[in-house]
Design a protein around this motif. Structure first.
Motif, PDB file in Angstrom:
ATOM      1  N   PHE A 140       0.834  -1.205   0.000  1.00  0.00           N
ATOM      2  CA  PHE A 140       0.000   0.000   0.000  1.00  0.00           C
ATOM      3  C   PHE A 140       0.867   1.252   0.000  1.00  0.00           C
ATOM      4  CE2 PHE A 140      -1.980   3.328   2.674  1.00  0.00           C
ATOM      5  CZ  PHE A 140      -2.985   3.706   1.795  1.00  0.00           C
ATOM      6  N   LYS A 141       0.495   2.215  -0.843  1.00  0.00           N
ATOM      7  CA  LYS A 141       1.210   3.480  -0.955  1.00  0.00           C
ATOM      8  C   LYS A 141       0.375   4.566  -0.287  1.00  0.00           C
ATOM      9  CE  LYS A 141       3.680   6.238  -4.424  1.00  0.00           C
ATOM     10  NZ  LYS A 141       5.032   5.829  -3.989  1.00  0.00           N
ATOM     11  N   LYS A 142       0.804   5.042   0.853  1.00  0.00           N
ATOM     12  CA  LYS A 142       0.011   6.039   1.581  1.00  0.00           C
ATOM     13  C   LYS A 142       0.119   7.403   0.926  1.00  0.00           C
ATOM     14  CE  LYS A 142       3.514   7.414   4.982  1.00  0.00           C
ATOM     15  NZ  LYS A 142       3.822   7.520   6.424  1.00  0.00           N
ATOM     16  N   GLY A 143      -0.848   8.275   1.240  1.00  0.00           N
ATOM     17  CA  GLY A 143      -0.839   9.631   0.712  1.00  0.00           C
ATOM     18  C   GLY A 143      -2.222  10.081   0.305  1.00  0.00           C
ATOM     19  N   TYR A 144      -2.280  11.085  -0.536  1.00  0.00           N
ATOM     20  CA  TYR A 144      -3.550  11.629  -1.004  1.00  0.00           C
ATOM     21  C   TYR A 144      -4.113  10.785  -2.143  1.00  0.00           C
ATOM     22  CZ  TYR A 144      -2.324  15.901   1.552  1.00  0.00           C
ATOM     23  OH  TYR A 144      -1.998  16.803   2.527  1.00  0.00           O
ATOM     24  N   TYR A 145      -5.415  10.491  -2.059  1.00  0.00           N
ATOM     25  CA  TYR A 145      -6.127   9.721  -3.083  1.00  0.00           C
ATOM     26  C   TYR A 145      -7.365  10.493  -3.510  1.00  0.00           C
ATOM     27  CZ  TYR A 145      -3.559   5.315  -2.314  1.00  0.00           C
ATOM     28  OH  TYR A 145      -2.589   4.325  -2.250  1.00  0.00           O
ATOM     29  N   GLU A 146      -7.656  10.480  -4.794  1.00  0.00           N
ATOM     30  CA  GLU A 146      -8.929  11.018  -5.246  1.00  0.00           C
ATOM     31  C   GLU A 146     -10.046  10.068  -4.816  1.00  0.00           C
ATOM     32  OE1 GLU A 146     -11.398  12.270  -9.305  1.00  0.00           O
ATOM     33  OE2 GLU A 146      -9.575  11.071  -9.467  1.00  0.00           O
ATOM     34  N   GLU A 147     -11.111  10.616  -4.258  1.00  0.00           N
ATOM     35  CA  GLU A 147     -12.252   9.828  -3.808  1.00  0.00           C
ATOM     36  C   GLU A 147     -13.352   9.897  -4.861  1.00  0.00           C
ATOM     37  OE1 GLU A 147     -14.476   9.643   0.398  1.00  0.00           O
ATOM     38  OE2 GLU A 147     -14.932  11.449  -0.755  1.00  0.00           O
ATOM     39  N   VAL A 148     -13.737   8.743  -5.414  1.00  0.00           N
ATOM     40  CA  VAL A 148     -14.753   8.699  -6.466  1.00  0.00           C
ATOM     41  C   VAL A 148     -15.868   7.755  -6.029  1.00  0.00           C
ATOM     42  CG1 VAL A 148     -15.227   8.239  -8.904  1.00  0.00           C
ATOM     43  CG2 VAL A 148     -12.965   9.072  -8.209  1.00  0.00           C
ATOM     44  N   LEU A 149     -17.065   8.302  -5.839  1.00  0.00           N
ATOM     45  CA  LEU A 149     -18.217   7.486  -5.434  1.00  0.00           C
ATOM     46  C   LEU A 149     -18.747   6.749  -6.657  1.00  0.00           C
ATOM     47  CD1 LEU A 149     -20.038  10.048  -3.115  1.00  0.00           C
ATOM     48  CD2 LEU A 149     -18.351   8.307  -2.492  1.00  0.00           C
ATOM     49  N   ILE A 150     -18.773   5.419  -6.569  1.00  0.00           N
ATOM     50  CA  ILE A 150     -19.196   4.577  -7.685  1.00  0.00           C
ATOM     51  C   ILE A 150     -20.691   4.275  -7.610  1.00  0.00           C
ATOM     52  CG2 ILE A 150     -18.878   2.337  -8.814  1.00  0.00           C
ATOM     53  CD1 ILE A 150     -16.535   4.285  -9.115  1.00  0.00           C
ATOM     54  N   GLY A 151     -21.218   4.180  -6.408  1.00  0.00           N
ATOM     55  CA  GLY A 151     -22.621   3.809  -6.198  1.00  0.00           C
ATOM     56  C   GLY A 151     -22.726   2.502  -5.454  1.00  0.00           C
ATOM     57  N   ASN A 152     -23.904   2.222  -4.925  1.00  0.00           N
ATOM     58  CA  ASN A 152     -24.131   0.977  -4.169  1.00  0.00           C
ATOM     59  C   ASN A 152     -23.122   0.818  -3.035  1.00  0.00           C
ATOM     60  OD1 ASN A 152     -26.240   0.258  -5.975  1.00  0.00           O
ATOM     61  ND2 ASN A 152     -24.745  -0.611  -7.386  1.00  0.00           N
ATOM     62  N   ASP A 153     -22.841   1.925  -2.346  1.00  0.00           N
ATOM     63  CA  ASP A 153     -21.903   1.907  -1.211  1.00  0.00           C
ATOM     64  C   ASP A 153     -20.518   1.425  -1.628  1.00  0.00           C
ATOM     65  OD1 ASP A 153     -23.896   2.790   0.581  1.00  0.00           O
ATOM     66  OD2 ASP A 153     -24.650   0.741   0.763  1.00  0.00           O
ATOM     67  N   THR A 155     -16.802   2.773  -3.269  1.00  0.00           N
ATOM     68  CA  THR A 155     -15.966   3.936  -3.555  1.00  0.00           C
ATOM     69  C   THR A 155     -14.613   3.467  -4.059  1.00  0.00           C
ATOM     70  OG1 THR A 155     -17.040   5.182  -1.768  1.00  0.00           O
ATOM     71  CG2 THR A 155     -14.953   6.044  -2.602  1.00  0.00           C
ATOM     72  N   VAL A 156     -14.122   4.129  -5.094  1.00  0.00           N
ATOM     73  CA  VAL A 156     -12.776   3.842  -5.564  1.00  0.00           C
ATOM     74  C   VAL A 156     -11.895   5.044  -5.220  1.00  0.00           C
ATOM     75  CG1 VAL A 156     -13.163   4.710  -7.925  1.00  0.00           C
ATOM     76  CG2 VAL A 156     -11.314   3.080  -7.481  1.00  0.00           C
ATOM     77  N   PHE A 157     -10.676   4.757  -4.767  1.00  0.00           N
ATOM     78  CA  PHE A 157      -9.699   5.776  -4.430  1.00  0.00           C
ATOM     79  C   PHE A 157      -8.527   5.659  -5.408  1.00  0.00           C
ATOM     80  CE2 PHE A 157     -11.973   4.638  -0.574  1.00  0.00           C
ATOM     81  CZ  PHE A 157     -12.369   5.877  -0.090  1.00  0.00           C
ATOM     82  N   VAL A 158      -8.175   6.786  -6.015  1.00  0.00           N
ATOM     83  CA  VAL A 158      -7.135   6.791  -7.041  1.00  0.00           C
ATOM     84  C   VAL A 158      -5.930   7.577  -6.534  1.00  0.00           C
ATOM     85  CG1 VAL A 158      -6.566   7.322  -9.434  1.00  0.00           C
ATOM     86  CG2 VAL A 158      -8.934   6.763  -8.807  1.00  0.00           C
ATOM     87  N   LYS A 159      -4.783   6.909  -6.486  1.00  0.00           N
ATOM     88  CA  LYS A 159      -3.530   7.567  -6.111  1.00  0.00           C
ATOM     89  C   LYS A 159      -2.787   7.973  -7.372  1.00  0.00           C
ATOM     90  CE  LYS A 159       0.013   8.877  -3.719  1.00  0.00           C
ATOM     91  NZ  LYS A 159      -0.108  10.198  -3.090  1.00  0.00           N
ATOM     92  N   TYR A 160      -2.593   9.287  -7.544  1.00  0.00           N
ATOM     93  CA  TYR A 160      -1.807   9.801  -8.660  1.00  0.00           C
ATOM     94  C   TYR A 160      -0.399  10.103  -8.150  1.00  0.00           C
ATOM     95  CZ  TYR A 160      -6.424  10.720 -10.709  1.00  0.00           C
ATOM     96  OH  TYR A 160      -7.707  10.599 -11.177  1.00  0.00           O
ATOM     97  N   TYR A 161       0.599   9.557  -8.799  1.00  0.00           N
ATOM     98  CA  TYR A 161       1.970   9.908  -8.437  1.00  0.00           C
ATOM     99  C   TYR A 161       2.840   9.828  -9.684  1.00  0.00           C
ATOM    100  CZ  TYR A 161       3.064   4.845  -8.152  1.00  0.00           C
ATOM    101  OH  TYR A 161       3.244   3.508  -8.422  1.00  0.00           O
ATOM    102  N   LYS A 231     -11.871   4.070 -13.437  1.00  0.00           N
ATOM    103  CA  LYS A 231     -13.082   4.659 -12.851  1.00  0.00           C
ATOM    104  C   LYS A 231     -14.312   4.312 -13.684  1.00  0.00           C
ATOM    105  CE  LYS A 231     -11.135   8.810 -12.486  1.00  0.00           C
ATOM    106  NZ  LYS A 231     -10.969  10.262 -12.168  1.00  0.00           N
ATOM    107  N   ASN A 232     -14.184   4.423 -15.000  1.00  0.00           N
ATOM    108  CA  ASN A 232     -15.321   4.105 -15.875  1.00  0.00           C
ATOM    109  C   ASN A 232     -15.677   2.625 -15.831  1.00  0.00           C
ATOM    110  OD1 ASN A 232     -15.507   6.762 -16.622  1.00  0.00           O
ATOM    111  ND2 ASN A 232     -14.585   6.492 -18.647  1.00  0.00           N
TER     112      ASN A 232
END
Length: 239
Positions: A140-153, A155-161, A231-232
Motif C-alpha cells: 500500500f502506498k500512503k498519501g492523497y487519493y482522489e475519492e470517487v463514489l461509484i454507487g451501491n456503497d 468507492t474507488v480511491f485513485v492515487k496519482y503519483y 473509474k469508468n
C-alpha cells in the motif's frame, strides 16, 4: 517563514455571524461568509501552520511537469485542522505528494506547501482528495487519493503519483515525469487493491463478461488514461 495563526477576533466575529445560518450546512451563504472573513482579515489570519516554500527548478521534456494536471493553479478548498477554507488557489504536486497554496493570488509568485499532517481533505475543482495512511493492503502506498463514489456503497480511491526519469538531450540535463497510479476499492466495508484485471475479477466474479467486454472495447483508453479507464470500468460494472 513564521507560523500563521488565526486571530481571536476571527473566531468571535464568524461565530456571531454564522448563527444566522445554522439551518444550512455548508450552504452557499455560509461559504460566502467564510470567504468574506478570509478576504478582509487577510491570509495571515488563516489557521495554516506555514509550511516551507514550494520550489520547482525542474527542466523538463516537452512541457512535462510534476503536478496533477498542469503547473496552473486552480480554485479549490481544504479542510485544515477540521475547518474548511474555500476559494483558494491550489495545485497538487504528485511527485512529492504535497498540496501547494498560492496565498496572495495569481499575480504573486509565492507558493507554500501546506503541512500535510493537518489536512483532512482538499478539493481542486470538483475533485476531492483524502488522505489514506494505514490500510491492510500489500504494498500500500500512503498519501492523497482522489475519492470517487461509484454507487451501491462502493468507492474507488485513485492515487496519482509520478516517477522522475533523467534525460540528457543536446548535452542538457532534463527530467521527465512518468505518471503512475494505484487503485483502492472500498466495498462491503473492506479495502482492496484493484490495480489489474485479476484483482477486479476477484471482487466481481459475477461480472466477468462485462469486465472482459469493457477491456476489449476500451483498450485505447486504458493506454491513454488508466485512471479514467479504471473509474469508468468500475462504474460500468456497478451500473
Amino acid at each position: 517563514m513564521k507560523k500563521i495563526q488565526k486571530k481571536p477576533l476571527y473566531f468571535v466575529l464568524i461565530g456571531i455571524f454564522l448563527n444566522f445560518y445554522t439551518a444550512y450546512s455548508q450552504s452557499s451563504n455560509e461559504i460566502s461568509v467564510y470567504n468574506w472573513f478570509d478576504k478582509n482579515l487577510g491570509v495571515e489570519s488563516l489557521d495554516f501552520e506555514n509550511g516551507p516554500a514550494h520550489l520547482n527548478f525542474d527542466k523538463t521534456v516537452n512541457n512535462n511537469n510534476r503536478y496533477y494536471i498542469s503547473e496552473n493553479f486552480k480554485k479549490g478548498s481544504i479542510n485544515y485542522n477540521g475547518q474548511d477554507y474555500f476559494d483558494l488557489l491550489l495545485n497538487y504536486d504528485t511527485y512529492n505528494d504535497e498540496i501547494v497554496l498560492k496565498p496572495y493570488g495569481e499575480s504573486n509568485t509565492t507558493k507554500i506547501n501546506i503541512i500535510k499532517e493537518n489536512v483532512n481533505y482538499f478539493k481542486i475543482g470538483n475533485e476531492k482528495f483524502i488522505k489514506l495512511e494505514t490500510l491492510n493492503i500489500p504494498n500500500f502506498k500512503k498519501g492523497y487519493y482522489e475519492e470517487v463514489l461509484i454507487g451501491n456503497d462502493i468507492t474507488v480511491f485513485v492515487k496519482y503519483y509520478k516517477e522522475k526519469k533523467k534525460i540528457n538531450k543536446d548535452e542538457i540535463d532534463l527530467v521527465e515525469f512518468i505518471p503512475k497510479y494505484e487503485f483502492v476499492l472500498l466495498k462491503d466495508n473492506k479495502y482492496s487493491s484493484v490495480n489489474n484485471k485479476k484483482e477486479i475479477l476477484a471482487l466481481f466474479p459475477n461480472n466477468k463478461r462485462k469486465i472482459n467486454d469493457f477491456y476489449l472495447l476500451h483498450r485505447d483508453l486504458k493506454s491513454e488514461n488508466l485512471a479514467l479507464f479504471t473509474k469508468n470500468l468500475l462504474k460500468y460494472i456497478n451500473n
